[in-house]
Design a protein around this motif. Structure first.
Motif: not given
Length: 60
Positions: A49-50, A53-54
């Motif tokens: 997820a991290n 997101a980027q």
């Protein structure tokens, strides 16, 4: 125990495509391998997820 198909008389009838001695095709006599069915390609693992997101989930 089963009898072998070959009778020692390899003569291909090119009109019918089979051996006159045993009735097999040249491919069956020579044991030509049959290519395996193509396997389905594995799906790539989703991005964490991290990271998603980027950089985003897919190509644009």
């Amino acid at each position: 125990m089963s009898e072998p198909l070959c009778v020692g008389v390899c003569m291909i009838d090119w009109d019918s495509g089979v051996c006159l001695g045993c009735g097999r095709t040249p491919e069956e006599i020579n044991g030509v391998p049959v290519p395996p069915a193509p396997a389905e390609a594995p799906k790539p693992a989703p991005l964490p997820a991290n990271v998603a997101a980027q950089v985003g989930e897919g190509s644009e």
